[in-house]
Design an enzyme around this catalytic site. Sequence first.
Site, mmCIF file in Angstrom:
data_model
loop_
_atom_site.group_PDB
_atom_site.id
_atom_site.type_symbol
_atom_site.label_atom_id
_atom_site.label_comp_id
_atom_site.label_asym_id
_atom_site.label_seq_id
_atom_site.Cartn_x
_atom_site.Cartn_y
_atom_site.Cartn_z
ATOM 1 N N ASP A 72 89.412 56.064 50.232
ATOM 2 C CA ASP A 72 87.988 56.082 49.877
ATOM 3 C C ASP A 72 87.570 54.707 49.374
ATOM 4 O OD1 ASP A 72 89.257 56.102 47.390
ATOM 5 O OD2 ASP A 72 88.580 58.105 46.845
ATOM 6 N N ASN A 139 87.553 66.577 37.690
ATOM 7 C CA ASN A 139 86.744 67.705 38.175
ATOM 8 C C ASN A 139 87.344 68.333 39.439
ATOM 9 O OD1 ASN A 139 86.242 65.778 40.107
ATOM 10 N ND2 ASN A 139 84.019 65.798 39.918
ATOM 11 N N HIS A 141 88.200 66.629 42.232
ATOM 12 C CA HIS A 141 87.910 65.952 43.497
ATOM 13 C C HIS A 141 89.178 65.373 44.124
ATOM 14 C CE1 HIS A 141 86.869 61.865 41.380
ATOM 15 N NE2 HIS A 141 88.104 61.819 41.830
ATOM 16 N N GLU A 146 83.741 65.563 46.237
ATOM 17 C CA GLU A 146 83.402 66.137 44.936
ATOM 18 C C GLU A 146 83.291 67.669 45.043
ATOM 19 O OE1 GLU A 146 83.630 64.411 42.424
ATOM 20 O OE2 GLU A 146 82.728 62.423 42.596
#
Length: 247
Positions: A72, A139, A141, A146
């Site tokens: 990414d 979280n 991801h 996400e």
Amino acid sequence: MSERSDKSSGPDVRVLPVDRWAAVVTDAWVERLSARPSLRMCLPTGSTPLPVYAEMRSRQVSWAAAEVLLLDEWVGLPPSEPGGCDATLRRELLDRVDLPPDRYRPIHADAPDLSAECGAVDAWLDGGLDLAILGVGVNGHLGMNEPGTPAENRTHLATLAASTIDSAAAYFGDRPRPAHGVTVGLTDLLAAREVWVLATGARKAEIVRESLHGEARPAVPASLLSGHPNCVWWLDEAAAVSGLPRH
Ligand code: GLP
């Protein structure tokens, strides 16, 4: 032996003492590269893999036939920004192993035509991924997929969650933090022949527990790995201990 491995009840979870974690993960990585020198890999940045990359730099294994895709990249960084994913992966690993430059595929998040760039990354992925090495966000991801990202997504422009932007202070300090990124999608990560998730430290313990023991759902992207047939979670002891009850 202090390593604990538990595959009987689902995912393959390896729990290691923090002082052995990077060496043991690297041992397994060297073994994969030696067994298949043309290994096609997707590699993460973030803070978690850095001890593994440091360890790998000292190993005698050739990267000459391997292929690497960046997992990414942040959107909108100035060219000199050292906290970018490409800059980090080159500095911490790729510039210090014998991977030929043309066997590395970064993500050009500054491309004028981002949709063409995403399509070109997907074309690289169409050649197959032998090993996807991933971190996990607090979280849940994976890459910049996400919570709520459809599992069918391929490489795409992602709007980052607030917790991701907060955590990015570790890479950007006081410099501006991006709100968007380009990431390999869940469909290609889930299709990799083998997936490794690296997680260390107490701040990851809750999401590790949720991912491994909660219901598999897009709201927790890492939980979707429970359906992968060949996924290893490499944890240190702090990341493997959650204060919450197991269920
Ligand atoms: C970042 C990156 C991910 C990384 C994850 C964990 O936002 N987009 O690729 O794996 O979050 O980062 P860290 O290892 O610093 O906790």
